[in-house]
Write a protein that holds these residues in place. Structure first.
Motif, mmCIF file in Angstrom:
data_model
loop_
_atom_site.group_PDB
_atom_site.id
_atom_site.type_symbol
_atom_site.label_atom_id
_atom_site.label_comp_id
_atom_site.label_asym_id
_atom_site.label_seq_id
_atom_site.Cartn_x
_atom_site.Cartn_y
_atom_site.Cartn_z
ATOM 1 N N PRO A 175 0.841 -1.316 0.016
ATOM 2 C CA PRO A 175 -0.008 0.046 -0.046
ATOM 3 C C PRO A 175 0.936 1.419 0.050
ATOM 4 O O PRO A 175 0.229 2.343 -0.859
ATOM 5 N N SER A 176 1.992 1.328 0.616
ATOM 6 C CA SER A 176 2.815 2.337 0.783
ATOM 7 C C SER A 176 3.444 2.892 -0.736
ATOM 8 O O SER A 176 3.631 3.890 -1.231
ATOM 9 N N LEU A 177 3.655 1.813 -1.615
ATOM 10 C CA LEU A 177 4.206 1.930 -2.815
ATOM 11 C C LEU A 177 3.082 2.174 -3.779
ATOM 12 O O LEU A 177 3.276 3.211 -4.852
ATOM 13 N N VAL A 178 2.114 1.378 -3.851
ATOM 14 C CA VAL A 178 1.040 1.612 -4.775
ATOM 15 C C VAL A 178 -0.313 2.336 -4.384
ATOM 16 O O VAL A 178 -1.119 2.836 -5.216
ATOM 17 N N GLY A 179 -0.604 2.663 -3.091
ATOM 18 C CA GLY A 179 -1.801 3.123 -2.396
ATOM 19 C C GLY A 179 -1.881 4.412 -3.113
ATOM 20 O O GLY A 179 -3.216 4.498 -3.597
ATOM 21 N N PRO A 180 -1.128 5.479 -2.941
ATOM 22 C CA PRO A 180 -1.478 6.857 -3.255
ATOM 23 C C PRO A 180 -1.532 6.912 -4.827
ATOM 24 O O PRO A 180 -2.793 7.590 -5.343
ATOM 25 N N ALA A 181 -0.872 6.305 -5.511
ATOM 26 C CA ALA A 181 -1.049 6.195 -6.992
ATOM 27 C C ALA A 181 -2.350 5.502 -7.442
ATOM 28 O O ALA A 181 -3.110 6.125 -8.226
ATOM 29 N N LEU A 182 -2.671 4.351 -6.838
ATOM 30 C CA LEU A 182 -3.900 3.822 -7.171
ATOM 31 C C LEU A 182 -4.890 4.802 -6.781
ATOM 32 O O LEU A 182 -6.051 4.627 -7.706
ATOM 33 N N ALA A 183 -5.007 5.333 -5.462
ATOM 34 C CA ALA A 183 -6.174 6.162 -5.254
ATOM 35 C C ALA A 183 -6.330 7.191 -5.906
ATOM 36 O O ALA A 183 -7.509 7.698 -6.449
ATOM 37 N N GLY A 184 -5.210 7.789 -6.706
ATOM 38 C CA GLY A 184 -5.156 8.857 -7.606
ATOM 39 C C GLY A 184 -5.893 8.323 -8.853
ATOM 40 O O GLY A 184 -6.733 9.196 -9.453
ATOM 41 N N LEU A 185 -5.545 7.204 -9.257
ATOM 42 C CA LEU A 185 -6.274 6.648 -10.536
ATOM 43 C C LEU A 185 -7.671 6.694 -10.222
ATOM 44 O O LEU A 185 -8.577 6.865 -11.279
ATOM 45 N N ILE A 186 -7.930 5.845 -9.149
ATOM 46 C CA ILE A 186 -9.404 5.706 -8.915
ATOM 47 C C ILE A 186 -10.101 6.896 -9.030
ATOM 48 O O ILE A 186 -11.330 7.117 -9.305
ATOM 49 N N VAL A 187 -9.737 8.255 -8.207
ATOM 50 C CA VAL A 187 -10.217 9.441 -8.270
ATOM 51 C C VAL A 187 -10.527 9.890 -9.615
ATOM 52 O O VAL A 187 -11.568 10.483 -9.862
ATOM 53 N N GLU A 188 -9.487 10.017 -10.462
ATOM 54 C CA GLU A 188 -9.718 10.352 -11.954
ATOM 55 C C GLU A 188 -10.440 9.808 -12.584
ATOM 56 O O GLU A 188 -11.442 10.413 -13.484
ATOM 57 N N HIS A 189 -10.682 8.271 -12.448
ATOM 58 C CA HIS A 189 -11.379 7.514 -13.582
ATOM 59 C C HIS A 189 -12.652 6.977 -13.229
ATOM 60 O O HIS A 189 -13.464 6.599 -13.596
ATOM 61 N N LEU A 190 -12.987 6.733 -11.680
ATOM 62 C CA LEU A 190 -14.046 6.237 -11.108
ATOM 63 C C LEU A 190 -14.790 7.141 -10.137
ATOM 64 O O LEU A 190 -15.836 7.155 -9.938
ATOM 65 N N GLY A 191 -14.184 8.085 -9.628
ATOM 66 C CA GLY A 191 -14.605 9.212 -8.686
ATOM 67 C C GLY A 191 -14.150 8.630 -7.437
ATOM 68 O O GLY A 191 -13.881 7.600 -7.198
ATOM 69 N N TRP A 192 -14.086 9.829 -6.477
ATOM 70 C CA TRP A 192 -13.323 9.678 -5.183
ATOM 71 C C TRP A 192 -14.322 8.755 -4.200
ATOM 72 O O TRP A 192 -13.824 7.997 -3.395
ATOM 73 N N ARG A 193 -15.573 8.556 -4.726
ATOM 74 C CA ARG A 193 -16.311 7.487 -3.761
ATOM 75 C C ARG A 193 -15.941 6.172 -3.594
ATOM 76 O O ARG A 193 -15.924 5.419 -2.682
ATOM 77 N N TRP A 194 -15.465 5.704 -4.792
ATOM 78 C CA TRP A 194 -14.777 4.330 -5.014
ATOM 79 C C TRP A 194 -13.696 4.282 -4.053
ATOM 80 O O TRP A 194 -13.294 2.943 -3.908
ATOM 81 N N VAL A 195 -12.915 5.221 -3.893
ATOM 82 C CA VAL A 195 -11.759 4.966 -2.734
ATOM 83 C C VAL A 195 -12.289 4.478 -1.582
ATOM 84 O O VAL A 195 -11.486 3.554 -0.834
ATOM 85 N N PHE A 196 -13.389 4.681 -1.103
ATOM 86 C CA PHE A 196 -14.196 3.970 0.140
ATOM 87 C C PHE A 196 -14.940 2.878 -0.071
ATOM 88 O O PHE A 196 -14.866 1.835 0.619
ATOM 89 N N LEU A 197 -15.820 2.867 -1.395
ATOM 90 C CA LEU A 197 -16.649 1.750 -1.479
ATOM 91 C C LEU A 197 -15.863 0.258 -1.935
ATOM 92 O O LEU A 197 -16.701 -0.466 -1.883
ATOM 93 N N ALA A 198 -14.934 0.473 -2.697
ATOM 94 C CA ALA A 198 -14.307 -0.820 -3.167
ATOM 95 C C ALA A 198 -13.658 -1.456 -1.947
ATOM 96 O O ALA A 198 -13.712 -2.817 -2.337
ATOM 97 N N VAL A 199 -13.187 -1.004 -0.966
ATOM 98 C CA VAL A 199 -12.411 -1.645 -0.059
ATOM 99 C C VAL A 199 -13.545 -2.861 0.842
ATOM 100 O O VAL A 199 -12.947 -4.156 1.007
ATOM 101 N N PRO A 200 -14.642 -2.555 1.060
ATOM 102 C CA PRO A 200 -15.331 -3.655 1.622
ATOM 103 C C PRO A 200 -15.510 -4.984 1.164
ATOM 104 O O PRO A 200 -15.639 -6.060 1.534
ATOM 105 N N ALA A 201 -15.486 -4.853 -0.447
ATOM 106 C CA ALA A 201 -15.468 -6.112 -1.053
ATOM 107 C C ALA A 201 -14.360 -7.050 -0.887
ATOM 108 O O ALA A 201 -14.455 -8.059 -1.175
ATOM 109 N N VAL A 202 -13.124 -6.528 -0.347
ATOM 110 C CA VAL A 202 -12.103 -7.239 0.203
ATOM 111 C C VAL A 202 -12.107 -7.512 1.674
ATOM 112 O O VAL A 202 -11.627 -8.665 2.085
ATOM 113 N N ALA A 203 -12.601 -6.747 2.368
ATOM 114 C CA ALA A 203 -12.661 -6.836 3.705
ATOM 115 C C ALA A 203 -13.479 -7.939 4.366
ATOM 116 O O ALA A 203 -12.998 -8.561 5.273
#
Length: 458
Positions: free
Chosen positions: A157-185
């Motif tokens: 997460p330290s390596l890819v987390g910020p970059a992946l979050a940035g991609l999610i915000v740009e292409h899917l919207g900021w809400r998915w930074v929160f909503l995608a995690v329960p699917a794995v948790a």
């Protein structure tokens, strides 16, 4: 009644043995998710605040989560000691997921802050419960390895987390930074469930003595930590007043939540927990100043400065891997001493970047040394905490270990912010001061490291 745990006749010799495989995968996955969310939210939050027109509540979105996490750590420790780790783990995952859903669906910043508070409470419950799971499910010879796996679970997460979050915000919207995690948790928690069920033995019929008072002190510490976080983002007299009030609150509350003798570094557990706090303060103080120092003094781009921090994260993982595979140390102080020596030398060496005549490479190497020290130190202190805890106190002491870590990091972040804001703009003097404080924390820990073992009974 007190908690008891059945120990298998033939304990497994590997993290991936049939009895531990699902527990290991699920636990490491949960740690990774907690790490990803902690790092990703920082990337997404500026967009969130603009979208919800909530810049005024920006600091509270972080401080509220931190404060609820402090309360949850204490509550989880009490709960684990009274009922075993299973209820705290399941409730923690439920609160964590619920908070993510509330935050992801928020239409106002106020609702998002509520979601962040709920999410932080769940994270605190889970983080302490995982330590108790290690103490009850894993034999002593495997504990350094599973804590090394937890450390590695932070690296990706330290390596890819910020970059992946940035991609999610740009292409899917900021809400998915929160909503995608329960699917794995949720699947990760289900993997842990069978092993948790096996740990449930006879449990206490009532909360430990003083439990309600500890929760009250935790609320005070959490509120002080949130105020400290907010004050660290202010400037001038307001910042000084808020930070002073917050530190006074922490000094009043924290001693009631940490082991007796913590402030005087009494032998055994108080020193173990104190070393974790000092190491966290040292590393965070250096980590927060490195990007600013490299960008302003050496002309690094944000990406270049971020890569230097990545070097520290990778070496942290290497250090954790090394300590998990060496034989039993000669003494309990061996790994803590080695780790703190690396932290002291590494954080001091980072200051070489302030010398214009030197290349930056020595500072980068120094940061790698500091990361290596954290990797050697953190798992070893976690193992010592469990080794010095009676079964009915593993929750309380695990929460104290993480609480000291969190409060030390929050304190040094606020004070570092005050140092950097003291002049018209940050300069070499403020960077050098911050790094000197970091190295000083490491050196103090190194001096105290020989006290990690309790005094022999006479």
């Amino acid at each position: 009644m007190t908690s008891t745990t059945a120990v298998p006749a033939d304990p497994p010799v590997d993290l991936w043995s049939p009895r531990l495989r699902a527990m290991t995968v699920g636990s490491v996955a949960l740690v990774s998710l907690l790490a990803f969310e902690a790092l990703a939210v920082g990337t997404a939050m500026p967009t969130v605040a603009r979208s919800l027109d909530g810049l005024g509540l920006y600091a509270l979105a972080f401080g509220g989560s931190f404060a609820s996490g402090v309360v949850a750590m204490v509550a989880s420790g009490i709960w684990c000691d009274a009922r075993g780790p299973r209820p705290a783990m399941w409730h923690g995952v439920a609160w964590f997921v619920a908070g993510l859903v509330v935050a992801g669906a928020a239409t106002t910043m106020e609702v998002l802050v509520v979601g962040r508070v709920v999410q932080g409470f769940g994270s605190g419950l889970v983080s302490v419960a995982l330590y108790v799971v290690v103490g009850q499910a894993y034999p002593e010879q495997l504990r350094r390895r599973i804590f090394a796996a937890f450390a590695a679970a932070w690296v990706v997460p330290s390596l890819v987390g910020p970059a992946l979050a940035g991609l999610i915000v740009e292409h899917l919207g900021w809400r998915w930074v929160f909503l995608a995690v329960p699917a794995v948790a949720i699947p990760a928690a289900l993997l842990v469930q069978p092993g948790l069920r096996a740990l449930t033995g006879t449990v206490a019929t009532r909360p430990p003595a003083g439990a309600l008072a500890r929760i009250g002190w935790a609320c005070g510490a959490g509120a002080s930590a949130a105020l400290l976080h907010y004050g660290g983002q202010q400037r001038g007299a307001l910042a000084a007043g808020l930070i002073t009030a917050a530190l006074a609150g922490l000094l009043a509350c924290a001693p009631h939540l940490l082991p007796a003798g913590f402030l005087r570094a009494a032998r055994g557990l108080p020193t173990v927990i104190g070393l974790r706090a000092l190491a966290s303060a040292a590393f965070v103080a250096a980590e927060v100043v490195i990007p600013l120092m490299l960008s302003r003094e050496r002309g690094f781009s944000p990406t270049g400065a971020g890569l230097v921090l990545t070097v520290g994260a990778l070496s942290w993982s290497v250090g954790s891997w090394i300590q998990g595979r060496i034989g039993s140390p000669r003494s309990a102080a061996t790994l803590p001493r080695a780790g703190l020596a690396c932290i002291t030398i590494g954080t001091a060496g980072v200051a070489s970047a302030l010398l214009p005549g030197l290349p930056v490479l020595p500072a980068v190497f120094s940061w790698a040394v500091a990361g290596l020290g954290m990797g050697l130190l953190y798992p070893s202190l976690s193992v010592l905490t469990l080794a010095q805890s009676a079964p009915a106190e593993q929750g309380r002491n695990s929460s104290a270990l993480q609480l000291g870590d969190s409060l030390a990091a929050a304190t040094v972040l606020a004070l570092t912010g005050a140092v950097l804001a003291a002049g018209s703009s940050p300069g070499p003097a403020s960077y050098a001061t911050t790094l000197a404080v970091a190295a000083g924390c490491g050196l103090l820990g190194l001096v105290l490291a020989g006290r990690v073992s309790p005094r022999p009974a006479t």
